[in-house]
Scaffold this motif. Sequence first.
Motif: not given
Length: 89
Positions: A15-30
């Motif tokens: 689940l933590a991996l899935a949430l990290n993947l969401v942040r990786l795709v959606k992240g506001p900045s580099l």
Amino acid sequence: MLAYVIPFCLVVIGLALALNLVRLVKGPSLPDRILALDTLYINALALIVLFGIWLGSDLLFEAALLIAVMGFVGTVAAGKYLLRGDIID
């Protein structure tokens, strides 16, 4: 006891991996995306180590060590690129 705890931990880290993947795709900045990628490889490392404990395999621990080294080098290179715009001086 480990028969119940390890599968639960595998699910939680998945689940933590899935949430990290969401942040990786959606992240506001580099920098946020680089931090998410760093956290993603650390969670993947924990998942591999737990899976190795569950199976009793030594080979997965060596794979986790290689992933840790390559992830560290990748994070340092990405951070250096953000600071200077060039990786190799």
